[in-house]
Write an enzyme that holds these catalytic residues in place. Sequence first.
Site, mmCIF file in Angstrom:
data_model
loop_
_atom_site.group_PDB
_atom_site.id
_atom_site.type_symbol
_atom_site.label_atom_id
_atom_site.label_comp_id
_atom_site.label_asym_id
_atom_site.label_seq_id
_atom_site.Cartn_x
_atom_site.Cartn_y
_atom_site.Cartn_z
ATOM 1 N N ASP A 125 0.381 0.192 -6.232
ATOM 2 C CA ASP A 125 -0.780 1.080 -6.240
ATOM 3 C C ASP A 125 -0.532 2.128 -7.320
ATOM 4 O O ASP A 125 0.387 2.939 -7.214
ATOM 5 C CB ASP A 125 -0.959 1.733 -4.877
ATOM 6 C CG ASP A 125 -2.332 2.386 -4.720
ATOM 7 O OD1 ASP A 125 -3.090 2.417 -5.706
ATOM 8 O OD2 ASP A 125 -2.633 2.864 -3.617
ATOM 9 N N ASP B 117 -6.538 -0.964 -9.851
ATOM 10 C CA ASP B 117 -5.232 -0.303 -9.842
ATOM 11 C C ASP B 117 -4.357 -0.694 -8.651
ATOM 12 O O ASP B 117 -3.375 -0.012 -8.372
ATOM 13 C CB ASP B 117 -5.426 1.212 -9.839
ATOM 14 C CG ASP B 117 -6.164 1.714 -8.611
ATOM 15 O OD1 ASP B 117 -6.956 0.943 -8.043
ATOM 16 O OD2 ASP B 117 -5.962 2.868 -8.218
ATOM 17 N N GLU B 118 -4.674 -1.792 -7.989
ATOM 18 C CA GLU B 118 -3.959 -2.114 -6.751
ATOM 19 C C GLU B 118 -3.889 -3.619 -6.566
ATOM 20 O O GLU B 118 -4.869 -4.329 -6.805
ATOM 21 C CB GLU B 118 -4.713 -1.470 -5.577
ATOM 22 C CG GLU B 118 -4.038 -1.581 -4.237
ATOM 23 C CD GLU B 118 -4.859 -0.907 -3.150
ATOM 24 O OE1 GLU B 118 -4.391 -0.929 -1.998
ATOM 25 O OE2 GLU B 118 -5.954 -0.373 -3.447
#
Length: 486
Positions: A11, A105-106
């Site tokens: 993350d 983003d993860e």
Amino acid sequence: MRAAPTILHLDMDAFYASVEQASKPSLRGKPVIVGGLGPRGVVATASYEARRFGVHSAMPMGQARRLCPNGAYLIPRFNLYRQVSDVVMAMLRELSPLVEPLSLDEAFVDLEAGGVAFDSRSARETGERLRADIRAATGLSGSVGLAGSKMLAKVASEEAKPAGLLLIEPGTERELLAPMSVRTLPGVGPATGEHLRRAGITTVGELAEAGEDELVRMVGRSAGAGLYRMALGLDDRPVVAERDAKSVSVEDTFDVDLHDRVRIRGEVQRLADRCVQRLRGSGHSGRTIVLKVRRYDFSTLTRSETLRGPTDDPAVVREAAARLLEGVDTTGGVRLLGVGVSGLADYTQEDLFAQSLAAEPDGTDSTDGTAGNGGTGGTGGTSGTGGTGGADKADGAGGEAVTAEGARGAAEPPGEPEPAPERRWTAGSDVRHAVYGPGWVQGSGVGRVTVRFEQPGSEPGRVRTFRVDDPELEPSDPLPLVGEQS
């Protein structure tokens, strides 16, 4: 559950805001809030410096400004975020063929499937190496969680924030989870959390002690059984490689309700073009065109039309969206518009001549719609601006698309040229000056625009102010965060 912590969850830390701080040296260490800047905008991401003031994602931008009046408020630059995300996701795919992105983003990664980790030591080494590689390639930090299940890996990465790594050894799950809030568990939102709190259950340990039967009685069989398994740290879900997209869509929320039908039609055309750009960027075409309209009273209507075959032709999508708009009552005003394409395919139907004309009454095209109460549309997107953005249909029902300019040229002799619209400079957007080079907009108003001239890797730059129509100042593409700058 695995016997080794070989499921990794990455993350990125305050991703959008961190990208902005990395690309704008003067903002490093300062509160940065990214989102819609209009009165109806919401926060997409806040830097850790801004979070100390109580600012968080999905918060109305007006409330954020009251909590953090001295923060830097910037529009999202999704093209840059996607570029950085592509770099990070490529690194993950070098580790394993099983990468499950959850957002830009993860992502989850099955390290065992990639043959890079089989025990705690090798998993930790892989996680630390990944964090270092991401820092070197992007200048950004990410938090890593390692565990024997997806749920625990996500919990671990959250506990590791910011810029850390946490490995949960198999067998220690219940001890780690017990003191945590029930809101830590996936799927436990404010409503469920409050329901459990009223029953005297606030921690994961208390959730486990309540037992499955009691939880089933409180929240239903499916949810209760799932909560009990999560409270025990049990999760057998596999990491699934990236799924094909089901739809592609774009939407804008407007600062002021739109009433002008011509303006609304122009915005729909512009959104259709943006949607096709995103559709082509994903390598897809689609059969069903969807129009979304949120009206002044928050009621949301959707209309859809299914074509004879998949398309990525912007003219076809524009015309279908225009036909759908003709069936929507916009009296009273419109606060949000969206255009989407679903029924995706990885090929394009070549014979689309008939699709660019009005639908023939043979039952092959259909339009359906539903109306209902909508929410506030807290997507953090930027507000839309004016302009027709494409060709308007001559009659709103069929035939070839005719631009407004072309229609005027055929009907009347040319007159005085229309004055060029005043250029808009939005806070956070990239610019380049013929003399001073690359920079970004700090703010604009009263015919002036203020620009700070700096770039990734430089020292904080100088600020200068220009007329909004200065011919030496032009919009620019973002510079890369790491590497040689142009």
